[in-house]
Design an enzyme around this catalytic site. Structure first.
Site, PDB file in Angstrom:
ATOM      1  N   ASP A 106       0.875  -1.164   0.000  1.00 26.09           N
ATOM      2  CA  ASP A 106       0.000   0.000   0.000  1.00 26.09           C
ATOM      3  C   ASP A 106       0.919   1.222   0.000  1.00 26.09           C
ATOM      4  OD1 ASP A 106      -2.151   1.706   0.087  1.00 26.09           O
ATOM      5  OD2 ASP A 106      -3.151   0.672   1.745  1.00 26.09           O
ATOM      6  N   TRP A 107       0.396   2.341  -0.449  1.00 23.20           N
ATOM      7  CA  TRP A 107       1.245   3.512  -0.676  1.00 23.20           C
ATOM      8  C   TRP A 107       1.786   4.041   0.659  1.00 23.20           C
ATOM      9  CZ3 TRP A 107      -0.022   1.179  -4.664  1.00 23.20           C
ATOM     10  CH2 TRP A 107       0.251   1.624  -5.953  1.00 23.20           C
TER      11      TRP A 107
END
Length: 754
Positions: A226-227
């Protein structure tokens, strides 16, 4: 097409493949092309300018389909597959190689701010719908990114909080949907979550990313973070992470290379990650040749309207003066009330926020179908707290009283629920509840239409309004879809994917949500959603799977049979009403005599069937054997119990229409006897009583003896074998017991083989 051997790349090039070039793209390395990833999952959020992961900067126009909270209510895998395919076409038109979705986290608590992006409180339903979404998307040559892996069920403190989950609920509830999608639909990528699982960050969790995902489930794609989820990229690569997003300007690339050269990171781990990135690039290159033409916004908007109408749940439709309030009759005057009728709430906030190609306004769509009837409007309330509450309410009451029917739009505004934070409660705003009470008093024929991303306490709504439609979030065409359902152009067929509790205090995770000091205790265990309410025999406002229709259905002649594939259930369904409609037939399975703790029943299959008035069709569903299994913490594997199972054909978890019994052949489970086995377990082995009795005397009190006031046999059965040394006064040693247990294990194995 990319066919590069990753071993031919330098370490620096291999490391460069594993981190982003910028916010949304990977690096072009040698002959390996750059790939574009972007947010979904209910629309393509393609940013052409500045990039962000919070929905702040603008994005290209794209169709906003119903988010998962709405789409899931269709219970229709084929419909979801069509949405996935349409999203793939739009992704290709916008030069997107991987669309970040679907989200399959379980709705553990209704307060979670991101519940609008997830399908259900049930892992079977979640996995089934998400697999279809992935199949549809990837049929267009665009990759999916199954997220957020795993146990990411709260927004509070999400980037460091530890989800502390016992093995059985982790496997049976929180990982099961991921497993189904991976094994059935083969997504190109899986996105690891921000949080920790039992103390270890998902991005650094070798057990999760390698042992479970790759070794057990057979996943051969790319694990992307995930970012901003990577805490330590070297540890992450060692754990099985392939791609860190977004890019860090090469900082972590150098750290990975240094770690390999220093011998603290296995070179095979880096080469494996690079190889998987090369394979992903090859898939993307091939996919770019599948679709290249622009999509048709009008065609996709029409699909969005069709889909949204199938996602509207008719919660209640009581008669007023012996006549059902719904469907509405064209030509009769209406008063439409509520700010959401002119400013619709149709999607969630945050990284999935889509720039729609157009938005249907419910008020306009209602007027378009009302014919020559007078349709008035009163906002009734504001969503930002401005305006004179009493004056707005009085205006709405006057309008409602003057019409034949009132349609009252209620719900939550975007700022009241979103990614990034959890709600503190599940209440409708107080001014809306006051408005509801006043409008129904003035106009008994009132329909309530709900817009929201997370479950609401609906007891006051159910108590006041004779008719209630739950629209959840319906995407850009939701206004037209609601009008279609209100006027009967579409017969509602959707079902709830979450239980609506009487109050927040009744919910399973009430005492353990959202956690404290960066830890969340999953104290409810297996008993999530309807499993909890059923186990505690609790009253709910609306049960899981509930949804009404403008027609009626009966079930009959349920047949079940078991074989090596599972249980085949077949039931006859008849449309007993006067209009065509679709029924969602649900199959729940119970094992009342289970040797382990289990919910009273669990959804294991369902089917959608469309019937004309008077028509009967036999619905047949395979309840997969694997879905009947529980996770045995001793053997660390899935086990199907032997014996009698109940299969229940139902219209909801609380509306069981037919029940049948079937015998299932279970899996063999023979656990080796050890020093920590109990006497009771050891004595169950063939010949154990005689051998143990010869080794040391075991008291055998008379059947009617109450010398100690206890059941001595039952008490002794719980004593670990190794403790016999304490009671034997030197007559037996641990070595003696080890030899005895080895003999018993050998004898039992021989008996099983014979």
């Amino acid at each position: 097409m990319t066919t590069l051997d990753p071993a031919s790349l330098s370490r620096a090039e291999q490391a460069a493949l594993g981190s982003g070039a910028d916010f949304w793209s990977t690096k072009h390395v040698g002959t390996v092309p750059s790939l574009t990833l972007t947010d979904g999952p209910h629309g393509v959020r393609r940013q052409s300018g500045a990039g962000d992961h919070l929905g702040i900067e603008g994005s290209e126009p794209a169709t906003c389909f119903p988010p998962a909270v709405g789409l899931g209510q269709s219970w229709d895998a084929d419909l979801v597959r069509r949405v996935g395919r349409a999203l793939g076409v739009e992704s290709r038109a916008l030069d997107v190689d991987v669309l970040l979705g679907p989200g399959v986290n379980i709705k553990r608590d209704p307060r979670c701010g991101r519940n609008f992006e997830y399908y259900s409180e049930d892992p079977y339903l979640t996995g089934t719908l998400a697999a279809s979404w992935v199949e549809g998307l990837q049929s267009t040559g665009v990759g999916a990114s199954l997220k957020h892996f795993a146990a990411n069920n709260t927004e509070h403190d999400r980037m460091r909080s530890s989800s502390d989950v016992a093995p059985r609920p982790l496997r049976e509830i929180y990982l099961r949907a991921f497993q189904h999608v991976v094994q059935k639909a083969q997504p190109w990528t899986v996105m690891c979550s921000y949080n920790r699982i039992n103390g270890t960050y998902a991005s650094e969790n070798h057990w999760l990313l390698t042992q479970v995902l790759r070794d057990e489930w057979g996943f051969d794609g790319v694990v992307v973070s995930d970012w901003g989820a990577v805490q330590d990229r070297v540890k992450a690569v060692a754990a099985g992470l392939d791609l860190e997003m977004p890019g860090t300007g090469g900082i972590t690339d150098a750290q990975v290379v240094d770690a390999v050269e220093a011998g603290t990171l296995d070179e095979a781990a880096l080469e494996g990650a690079a190889g998987r990135m090369v394979a992903l690039a090859a898939k993307a290159e091939a996919g770019r040749a599948v679709y290249a033409a622009p999509f048709g916004p009008a065609v996709h908007h029409a699909l969005a309207r069709e889909v949204a109408a199938r996602c509207v749940v008719l919660l209640k439709n009581d008669p007023v003066d012996a006549e059902p309030v719904l469907p509405l009759t064209a030509g009769r005057s209406l008063s439409v009330i509520g700010e959401f009728a002119q400013t619709p709430r149709y999607q969630g906030g945050g990284s999935s926020h889509v720039n729609p190609t157009r938005v249907d306004i419910p008020l306009d769509e209602i007027r378009a179908l009302a014919g020559s009837a007078d349709v008035t409007f009163a906002p009734g309330f504001t969503t930002d707290g401005t305006g004179d509450e009493a004056a707005l309410r009085d205006e709405a009451v006057r309008a409602a009283a003057a019409a034949d029917t009132a349609v009252l739009f209620l719900g939550l505004a975007a700022h009241q629920e979103s990614e990034g934070f959890d709600r503190d409660h599940i209440e409708l705003p107080a001014d809306q509840l006051k408005l509801l009470d006043a409008v129904v008093r003035a106009q008994p024929r009132t329909v309530v239409v709900l817009s929201h991303g997370g479950v609401l306490r609906l007891a006051p709504v159910a108590a006041h309004a004779p008719a209630v439609l739950d629209g959840a979030l319906l995407g850009q065409a939701g206004g037209g879809a609601l009008a279609d359902v209100l006027f009967g152009r579409v017969n509602p067929s959707a079902r709830l994917t979450e239980t609506v509790p009487v109050r927040i205090q009744d919910t399973p995770a009430y005492l353990d949500f959202p956690g404290e000091h960066s830890h969340v205790a999953y104290g409810e265990g297996l008993f999530v959603g309807y499993r909890w309410y059923d186990a505690r025999d609790m009253w709910v406002t609306f049960p899981f799977g509930h949804g009404l229709s403008y027609t009626s259905f009966t079930y009959s002649d349920l047949h079940v049979r078991a074989d090596a594939d599972g249980i085949t259930a077949s039931v006859a369904v008849t449309n007993t009403g006067d209009r065509a409609g679709q029924e969602v037939v649900q199959f729940y399975v119970a094992k009342p005599d289970s040797s382990v703790a289990r919910p009273p029943q669990e959804l294991k299959g369902h089917a959608n069937v469309t019937l004309a008035p008077g028509e009967t069709e036999r619905v047949t569903v395979l309840l997969d054997r694997q879905d009947l299994a529980y996770w045995d913490i001793r053997a660390e594997r899935w086990i199907v119990e032997d014996g009698t199972y109940e299969v229940r054909a139902a219209a909801s978890s609380r509306d069981i229409r037919a029940t049948a019994i079937v015998e299932v052949a279970g899996d063999a489970l023979v656990l080796p006897l050890t020093l920590d086995s109990t006497l009771g377990e050891a004595m169950a082995a063939p010949g154990a009583a005689q051998i143990l009795g010869s080794l040391l005397p075991i008291p055998q009190p008379a059947a009617d003896s109450d010398t100690l006031g206890v059941d001595l046999a039952r008490m002794m059965a719980s004593i670990p074998v190794r403790r016999l040394v304490n009671f034997a006064r030197g007559a037996v040693t641990l070595d003696d017991l080890d030899r005895l247990l080895a003999h018993l294990n050998e004898a039992r194995d021989n008996a099983d083989q014979a």
